[in-house]
Structure formats: structure tokens, C-alpha cells
Design a protein around this motif. Structure first.
Motif, PDB file in Angstrom:
ATOM      1  N   GLN A  84       1.100  -1.346  -0.146  1.00  0.00           N
ATOM      2  CA  GLN A  84      -0.100   0.033  -0.099  1.00  0.00           C
ATOM      3  C   GLN A  84       0.884   1.371  -0.059  1.00  0.00           C
ATOM      4  N   GLY A  85       2.127   1.115   0.419  1.00  0.00           N
ATOM      5  CA  GLY A  85       3.037   2.178   0.239  1.00  0.00           C
ATOM      6  C   GLY A  85       2.984   2.954   1.592  1.00  0.00           C
ATOM      7  N   ASP A  86       2.572   2.361   2.542  1.00  0.00           N
ATOM      8  CA  ASP A  86       2.572   3.062   4.056  1.00  0.00           C
ATOM      9  C   ASP A  86       3.843   3.107   4.537  1.00  0.00           C
ATOM     10  N   LEU A  87       4.993   2.616   4.127  1.00  0.00           N
ATOM     11  CA  LEU A  87       6.173   2.414   4.684  1.00  0.00           C
ATOM     12  C   LEU A  87       7.213   3.031   3.983  1.00  0.00           C
ATOM     13  N   SER A  88       8.175   3.712   4.719  1.00  0.00           N
ATOM     14  CA  SER A  88       9.367   4.083   4.145  1.00  0.00           C
ATOM     15  C   SER A  88      10.276   3.037   3.898  1.00  0.00           C
ATOM     16  N   ASP A  89      11.266   3.494   3.059  1.00  0.00           N
ATOM     17  CA  ASP A  89      12.577   2.504   2.720  1.00  0.00           C
ATOM     18  C   ASP A  89      12.994   1.986   3.880  1.00  0.00           C
ATOM     19  N   GLU A  90      13.202   2.978   4.840  1.00  0.00           N
ATOM     20  CA  GLU A  90      14.147   2.576   6.075  1.00  0.00           C
ATOM     21  C   GLU A  90      13.316   1.669   6.806  1.00  0.00           C
ATOM     22  N   GLN A  91      11.803   1.842   7.024  1.00  0.00           N
ATOM     23  CA  GLN A  91      10.820   0.852   7.713  1.00  0.00           C
ATOM     24  C   GLN A  91      10.900  -0.427   7.045  1.00  0.00           C
ATOM     25  N   ILE A  92      10.881  -0.421   5.865  1.00  0.00           N
ATOM     26  CA  ILE A  92      10.907  -1.679   5.070  1.00  0.00           C
ATOM     27  C   ILE A  92      11.924  -2.536   5.385  1.00  0.00           C
ATOM     28  N   GLU A  93      13.219  -1.800   5.170  1.00  0.00           N
ATOM     29  CA  GLU A  93      14.515  -2.384   5.610  1.00  0.00           C
ATOM     30  C   GLU A  93      14.386  -3.224   7.003  1.00  0.00           C
ATOM     31  N   THR A  94      14.041  -2.207   8.045  1.00  0.00           N
ATOM     32  CA  THR A  94      13.862  -2.667   9.507  1.00  0.00           C
ATOM     33  C   THR A  94      12.947  -3.849   9.528  1.00  0.00           C
ATOM     34  N   LEU A  95      11.653  -3.826   9.006  1.00  0.00           N
ATOM     35  CA  LEU A  95      10.742  -4.787   9.043  1.00  0.00           C
ATOM     36  C   LEU A  95      11.267  -6.254   8.286  1.00  0.00           C
ATOM     37  N   GLY A  96      11.699  -6.155   7.332  1.00  0.00           N
ATOM     38  CA  GLY A  96      12.545  -7.246   6.714  1.00  0.00           C
ATOM     39  C   GLY A  96      13.626  -8.057   7.303  1.00  0.00           C
ATOM     40  N   VAL A  97      14.622  -7.036   8.041  1.00  0.00           N
ATOM     41  CA  VAL A  97      15.622  -7.831   8.952  1.00  0.00           C
ATOM     42  C   VAL A  97      14.892  -8.344  10.176  1.00  0.00           C
ATOM     43  N   THR A  98      13.886  -7.575  10.712  1.00  0.00           N
ATOM     44  CA  THR A  98      13.397  -8.261  11.923  1.00  0.00           C
ATOM     45  C   THR A  98      12.546  -9.504  11.604  1.00  0.00           C
ATOM     46  N   LEU A  99      11.927  -9.631  10.571  1.00  0.00           N
ATOM     47  CA  LEU A  99      11.095 -10.850  10.099  1.00  0.00           C
ATOM     48  C   LEU A  99      12.013 -11.921   9.868  1.00  0.00           C
ATOM     49  N   MET A 100      13.205 -11.597   9.395  1.00  0.00           N
ATOM     50  CA  MET A 100      14.191 -12.803   9.121  1.00  0.00           C
ATOM     51  C   MET A 100      14.730 -13.162  10.343  1.00  0.00           C
ATOM     52  N   ARG A 101      14.991 -12.319  11.366  1.00  0.00           N
ATOM     53  CA  ARG A 101      15.707 -12.833  12.454  1.00  0.00           C
ATOM     54  C   ARG A 101      14.336 -13.653  13.154  1.00  0.00           C
ATOM     55  N   LEU A 102      13.379 -13.115  13.245  1.00  0.00           N
ATOM     56  CA  LEU A 102      12.217 -14.039  13.899  1.00  0.00           C
ATOM     57  C   LEU A 102      11.959 -15.331  13.517  1.00  0.00           C
ATOM     58  N   GLU A 103      12.120 -15.350  12.049  1.00  0.00           N
ATOM     59  CA  GLU A 103      12.063 -16.575  11.295  1.00  0.00           C
ATOM     60  C   GLU A 103      13.190 -17.577  11.645  1.00  0.00           C
ATOM     61  N   GLU A 104      14.442 -17.021  11.790  1.00  0.00           N
ATOM     62  CA  GLU A 104      15.597 -17.835  12.335  1.00  0.00           C
ATOM     63  C   GLU A 104      15.520 -18.234  13.692  1.00  0.00           C
ATOM     64  N   ALA A 105      15.010 -17.363  14.380  1.00  0.00           N
ATOM     65  CA  ALA A 105      14.800 -17.690  15.977  1.00  0.00           C
ATOM     66  C   ALA A 105      13.718 -19.002  15.998  1.00  0.00           C
ATOM     67  N   MET A 106      12.456 -18.881  15.236  1.00  0.00           N
ATOM     68  CA  MET A 106      11.644 -19.891  15.314  1.00  0.00           C
ATOM     69  C   MET A 106      12.406 -21.325  14.896  1.00  0.00           C
ATOM     70  N   ASP A 107      13.241 -21.248  13.803  1.00  0.00           N
ATOM     71  CA  ASP A 107      13.809 -22.445  13.566  1.00  0.00           C
ATOM     72  C   ASP A 107      14.653 -22.998  14.476  1.00  0.00           C
ATOM     73  N   ASP A 108      15.425 -22.051  15.039  1.00  0.00           N
ATOM     74  CA  ASP A 108      16.257 -22.509  16.204  1.00  0.00           C
ATOM     75  C   ASP A 108      15.539 -23.302  17.291  1.00  0.00           C
ATOM     76  N   LEU A 109      14.463 -22.465  17.623  1.00  0.00           N
ATOM     77  CA  LEU A 109      13.574 -23.184  18.732  1.00  0.00           C
ATOM     78  C   LEU A 109      13.033 -24.442  18.485  1.00  0.00           C
ATOM     79  N   CYS A 110      12.563 -24.551  17.230  1.00  0.00           N
ATOM     80  CA  CYS A 110      12.102 -25.919  16.582  1.00  0.00           C
ATOM     81  C   CYS A 110      13.121 -26.990  16.690  1.00  0.00           C
ATOM     82  N   ASP A 111      14.423 -26.505  16.278  1.00  0.00           N
ATOM     83  CA  ASP A 111      15.590 -27.418  16.286  1.00  0.00           C
ATOM     84  C   ASP A 111      15.843 -27.948  17.869  1.00  0.00           C
ATOM     85  N   ARG A 112      15.984 -26.985  18.583  1.00  0.00           N
ATOM     86  CA  ARG A 112      16.032 -27.185  20.227  1.00  0.00           C
ATOM     87  C   ARG A 112      15.348 -28.035  20.608  1.00  0.00           C
ATOM     88  N   PHE A 113      13.867 -28.300  20.450  1.00  0.00           N
ATOM     89  CA  PHE A 113      12.971 -28.770  20.784  1.00  0.00           C
ATOM     90  C   PHE A 113      12.495 -30.273  20.002  1.00  0.00           C
TER      91      PHE A 113
END
Length: 101
Positions: free
Chosen positions: A50-79
Motif C-alpha cells: 500500500q506504500g504506507d512504509l518508508s524504505d527505512e521501515q521496510i528494511e527494518t521490518l525485513g531484517v526483523t522478520l528474518m530474525r524472527l523466522e531464524e529464531a523460530m527455526d532455532d527453537l524448533c531444532d532445540r525442541f
């Protein structure tokens, strides 16, 4: 013994050891976290489209979502869980999480 003429009702017992209870509880919590992660990801993509986010916000969201996905993968592996283990079967409604991940 119960009153005369009445059948004795069976006692229901749940055979659950601590390890099984811990694994099932972990699975449930991780399922809820994964559901929320996917909802946030979809909302973020919608806002980007929708164009509601600045380029900086998009970059921050992208990195955050990648980290969250990696953390979930790590937790799944751990358990010892897989993403498929987190996808609850809701019967006629299908599965809780999309299967295209």
C-alpha cells in the motif's frame, strides 16, 4: 462402590509423563508464536504494497522478520520439532497454518 443397580463408572486417567507434557506445551506455545509471526509478516507485506512504509521501515521490518523466522527455526531444532509439527489440524477447516512455507 456405587448405589445398587448402577454401573460403576470407569475412572479416566491420563497417562502423561513430564517429558510428554513439556513437549506438547512447547509445541502449543511455538505454534501460537508462529501464527502471530506469520500474521505480522502478512500485515507488513500488505502495508508495503500500500506504500504506507518508508524504505527505512521496510528494511527494518525485513531484517526483523528474518530474525524472527531464524529464531523460530532455532527453537524448533532445540525442541526437536519441525514446522509441520506446529501446524494443527482443525479437521474440516483444514490446518491452522498455511502449508506453502
Amino acid at each position: 462402590m456405587g448405589p445398587p443397580g448402577r454401573a460403576e463408572s470407569p475412572r479416566w486417567r491420563i497417562a502423561a509423563d513430564a517429558e510428554t507434557v513439556e513437549r506438547d506445551l512447547t509445541r502449543l506455545v511455538l505454534t501460537l508464536v508462529e501464527l502471530l509471526r506469520q500474521l505480522v509478516e502478512r500485515q507488513s507485506v500488505r502495508r508495503m504494497d500500500q506504500g504506507d512504509l518508508s524504505d527505512e521501515q521496510i528494511e527494518t521490518l525485513g531484517v526483523t522478520l528474518m530474525r524472527l523466522e531464524e529464531a523460530m527455526d532455532d527453537l524448533c531444532d532445540r525442541f526437536g520439532l519441525t514446522p509441520a509439527d506446529l501446524n494443527l489440524d482443525l479437521g474440516p477447516l483444514g490446518t491452522l497454518l498455511p502449508t506453502d512455507r
